[in-house]
Design a protein around this motif. Structure first.
Motif, short mmCIF file in Angstrom:
data_model
loop_
_atom_site.label_atom_id
_atom_site.label_comp_id
_atom_site.label_asym_id
_atom_site.label_seq_id
_atom_site.Cartn_x
_atom_site.Cartn_y
_atom_site.Cartn_z
N LEU A 1 79.98 -71.54 -76.78
CA LEU A 1 80.75 -70.41 -76.24
C LEU A 1 80.88 -70.50 -74.72
N ALA A 2 79.89 -71.12 -74.08
CA ALA A 2 79.91 -71.27 -72.62
C ALA A 2 79.01 -72.42 -72.23
N SER A 3 79.34 -73.07 -71.14
CA SER A 3 78.48 -74.15 -70.65
C SER A 3 78.61 -74.28 -69.14
N GLN A 4 77.56 -74.84 -68.57
CA GLN A 4 77.54 -75.17 -67.15
C GLN A 4 77.01 -76.58 -67.03
N ASN A 5 77.74 -77.44 -66.38
CA ASN A 5 77.35 -78.84 -66.21
C ASN A 5 77.60 -79.23 -64.77
N GLY A 6 76.65 -79.94 -64.19
CA GLY A 6 76.90 -80.42 -62.84
C GLY A 6 75.67 -80.98 -62.17
N PRO A 7 75.86 -81.51 -60.98
CA PRO A 7 74.74 -82.10 -60.24
C PRO A 7 73.72 -81.03 -59.86
N ILE A 8 72.49 -81.48 -59.74
CA ILE A 8 71.39 -80.58 -59.38
C ILE A 8 71.23 -80.59 -57.87
N LYS A 9 71.13 -79.40 -57.33
CA LYS A 9 70.86 -79.25 -55.89
C LYS A 9 69.48 -78.65 -55.76
N GLY A 10 68.54 -79.41 -55.26
CA GLY A 10 67.18 -78.92 -55.10
C GLY A 10 66.29 -79.31 -56.26
N GLN A 11 65.18 -78.62 -56.37
CA GLN A 11 64.20 -78.90 -57.41
C GLN A 11 63.98 -77.65 -58.25
N VAL A 12 63.13 -77.76 -59.27
CA VAL A 12 62.89 -76.63 -60.18
C VAL A 12 62.24 -75.46 -59.43
N PRO A 13 62.52 -74.24 -59.88
CA PRO A 13 63.39 -73.87 -60.99
C PRO A 13 64.86 -74.02 -60.62
N LEU A 14 65.67 -74.40 -61.63
CA LEU A 14 67.09 -74.66 -61.43
C LEU A 14 67.90 -73.50 -62.00
N PRO A 15 68.65 -72.80 -61.16
CA PRO A 15 69.38 -71.63 -61.65
C PRO A 15 70.62 -72.02 -62.46
N PHE A 16 71.02 -71.13 -63.36
CA PHE A 16 72.28 -71.31 -64.08
C PHE A 16 72.96 -69.95 -64.27
N HIS A 17 74.26 -70.01 -64.49
CA HIS A 17 75.08 -68.82 -64.72
C HIS A 17 76.09 -69.19 -65.79
N LEU A 18 76.00 -68.54 -66.94
CA LEU A 18 76.92 -68.78 -68.04
C LEU A 18 77.82 -67.57 -68.20
N GLN A 19 79.12 -67.78 -68.14
CA GLN A 19 80.09 -66.71 -68.32
C GLN A 19 80.79 -66.94 -69.65
N TYR A 20 80.83 -65.90 -70.50
CA TYR A 20 81.43 -66.05 -71.82
C TYR A 20 82.31 -64.84 -72.13
N ASP A 21 83.13 -64.99 -73.15
CA ASP A 21 84.02 -63.92 -73.59
C ASP A 21 83.29 -63.11 -74.65
N PRO A 22 82.98 -61.84 -74.40
CA PRO A 22 82.24 -61.04 -75.37
C PRO A 22 83.00 -60.81 -76.68
N ARG A 23 84.31 -61.04 -76.68
CA ARG A 23 85.08 -60.89 -77.93
C ARG A 23 84.74 -61.99 -78.93
N GLN A 24 84.09 -63.07 -78.47
CA GLN A 24 83.70 -64.15 -79.38
C GLN A 24 82.40 -63.83 -80.13
N ILE A 25 81.67 -62.83 -79.68
CA ILE A 25 80.39 -62.49 -80.30
C ILE A 25 80.64 -61.75 -81.60
#
Length: 132
Positions: free
Chosen positions: A62-86
Motif C-alpha cells: 500500500l505504501a513504501s519508502q526506499n532510498g539511501p540512508i543518511k546517518g546511523q540507527v535509529p533510521l526514521p521512516f514516513h509512509l503515506q497511504y490512501d485510507p480508502r485502500q484499508i
C-alpha cells in the motif's frame, strides 16, 4: 489568445487541486538494530506497508519508502497511504530491510502488525536482525 491561456491555466490548476485533495494518512517510525556496527555509505533502507491478509497470495504493498540512508540507527521512516485502500477484516503489517551493494544486511524478521485505525503507536519501532 488570452482566453486560451486562461482556460489552459485554469484546467492545469484544477488538475493540481484534484490530486492534492486525495485523502492521505501516514505512519511514522524508525528502524533499528542492536549490533554495534556502522552502516556502509552505500546502504539503502526499504520500508513497506502491506496487506498481509491472504496466506496463499503475495502481500499487496500500500505504501513504501526506499532510498539511501543518511546517518546511523535509529533510521526514521514516513509512509503515506490512501485510507480508502484499508478494508475491514484485513490484516496490515510494516516490514523493513537494509541493503548495500546488492547484499541484504538487515531485515525485520517479526511481523509488525498495524491496525491503521489511528490507535497505532507512533513512532513505530521496528527491530532489524542481521541477514546472516
Amino acid at each position: 489568445m488570452k482566453k486560451l491561456t486562461l482556460v489552459l491555466l485554469s484546467a492545469l490548476l484544477g488538475a493540481c487541486t484534484s490530486v492534492d485533495s486525495e485523502p492521505k494518512a501516514s505512519l511514522d517510525g524508525e528502524v533499528f538494530y542492536l549490533q554495534r556496527m556502522a552502516l556502509p555509505p552505500t546502504a539503502t533502507l526499504s520500508v513497506s506497508l502491506q496487506d498481509v491478509s491472504l496466506a496463499d497470495a503475495p502481500a499487496q504493498t500500500l505504501a513504501s519508502q526506499n532510498g539511501p540512508i543518511k546517518g546511523q540507527v535509529p533510521l526514521p521512516f514516513h509512509l503515506q497511504y490512501d485510507p480508502r485502500q484499508i478494508q475491514p477484516g484485513h490484516r496490515y503489517a510494516v516490514s523493513a530491510r537494509v541493503e548495500a551493494d546488492g547484499q541484504l544486511l538487515f531485515i525485520s524478521t517479526e511481523q509488525h502488525t498495524v491496525h491503521l485505525d489511528g490507535q497505532d503507536p507512533q513512532p513505530l519501532r521496528i527491530r532489524l536482525n542481521p541477514a546472516r
